[in-house]
Motif scaffolding. Sequence first.
Motif, short mmCIF file in Angstrom:
data_model
loop_
_atom_site.label_atom_id
_atom_site.label_comp_id
_atom_site.label_asym_id
_atom_site.label_seq_id
_atom_site.Cartn_x
_atom_site.Cartn_y
_atom_site.Cartn_z
N MET A 12 -9.98 6.00 0.26
CA MET A 12 -11.25 5.40 0.55
C MET A 12 -11.02 3.84 0.17
N ASN A 13 -10.54 2.93 1.14
CA ASN A 13 -10.23 1.71 1.06
C ASN A 13 -10.89 0.94 2.16
N ALA A 14 -11.32 -0.31 1.88
CA ALA A 14 -12.05 -1.26 2.56
C ALA A 14 -11.15 -2.11 3.33
N TYR A 15 -9.86 -2.10 2.64
CA TYR A 15 -8.65 -2.97 3.47
C TYR A 15 -9.08 -4.33 3.70
N ARG A 16 -9.64 -4.96 2.66
CA ARG A 16 -9.89 -6.39 2.45
C ARG A 16 -9.35 -7.13 1.04
N HIS A 17 -8.16 -6.77 1.08
CA HIS A 17 -7.15 -7.13 -0.07
C HIS A 17 -5.93 -7.97 0.38
N PRO A 18 -5.38 -8.56 -0.24
CA PRO A 18 -4.18 -9.37 0.08
C PRO A 18 -2.90 -8.84 0.93
N ASP A 19 -2.74 -7.64 0.64
CA ASP A 19 -1.78 -7.10 1.20
C ASP A 19 -2.40 -5.86 2.25
N ALA A 20 -3.45 -6.01 2.61
CA ALA A 20 -4.06 -4.86 3.59
C ALA A 20 -3.21 -5.24 4.86
N ASP A 21 -2.90 -6.41 5.27
CA ASP A 21 -2.28 -6.38 6.67
C ASP A 21 -0.78 -5.58 6.58
N LEU A 22 -0.16 -5.60 5.49
CA LEU A 22 1.26 -4.95 5.43
C LEU A 22 0.82 -3.50 5.37
N LEU A 23 -0.25 -3.19 4.67
CA LEU A 23 -0.53 -1.71 4.31
C LEU A 23 -1.17 -0.96 5.74
N GLY A 120 -1.46 9.90 0.15
CA GLY A 120 -2.40 8.66 0.02
C GLY A 120 -1.36 7.65 -0.08
N GLN A 121 -2.11 6.31 -0.70
CA GLN A 121 -1.36 5.09 -0.86
C GLN A 121 -1.54 4.57 -2.19
N VAL A 122 -0.74 3.75 -2.44
CA VAL A 122 0.48 3.19 -1.93
C VAL A 122 1.62 3.75 -2.60
N GLU A 124 4.86 2.98 -3.17
CA GLU A 124 5.57 2.49 -4.47
C GLU A 124 4.68 1.94 -5.67
N GLN A 125 3.61 2.44 -5.51
CA GLN A 125 2.42 1.90 -6.67
C GLN A 125 1.92 3.24 -7.27
N CYS A 126 0.68 3.53 -6.76
CA CYS A 126 -0.04 4.54 -7.20
C CYS A 126 0.51 5.87 -7.11
N VAL A 127 1.09 6.20 -5.85
CA VAL A 127 1.74 7.44 -5.84
C VAL A 127 2.96 7.41 -6.48
N LEU A 128 3.89 6.56 -6.62
CA LEU A 128 4.94 6.82 -7.80
C LEU A 128 4.46 6.85 -9.22
N TYR A 129 3.41 6.14 -9.69
CA TYR A 129 3.03 6.05 -11.22
C TYR A 129 2.28 7.66 -11.29
N SER A 130 1.55 7.94 -10.39
CA SER A 130 0.99 9.05 -10.66
C SER A 130 1.94 10.17 -10.80
#
Length: 180
Positions: A12-23, A120-122, A124-130
């Motif tokens: 559930m992501n609005a895709y209004r963040h700095p790395d959205a275009d890459l994601l 889900g996403q991301v 290298e971040q949330c999935v990895l740490y989880s």
Amino acid sequence: MTDTAVLVIDMMNAYRHPDADLLIPNVAEIVEPVSGLIDAALGRDDVDLIYVNDNYGDFTAQPSDIVRAALDGARPDLVEPVVPRPDCRFLTKVRHSVFYATALEYLLSRLEAKRLIFVGQVTEQCVLYSALDAYVRHFEVIVPRDGVAHIDAELGAAALKMMERNMGADIVTTADCLPK
């Protein structure tokens, strides 16, 4: 009670963040497999489905607020296929790991879960740490490579490799991750 839980992370992501275009292009690739896995999990009595989503710093947000903000965001087409049904379990998180400052560990103990499938996403971040937090809690970790989206392709691949090598995670496809 079941021993398998599918955890849908930050979809559930609005895709209004700095790395959205890459994601965004990478999320576009996983929406269909993740949606299919969600449908498969909902159709089974032996699998629990749990959404865990960032609250984006809004500590008053209810799950419905987070879903609505995502649907009203820049890419509702990436959100609509994976929106949780009203009767789905939905926890909010405040940092990268789905375990940090959430009731997830308690919920999983009540469900008697042993195997956790992370989508889900991301990657290298949330999935990895989880996944790391699940591993140190002695859960079996499963990550379908077609069910996680990265920002950086090299870091995403490295994260999958780390999960497999260092955490014993099964890196599979969404078609092969549910128990037979």
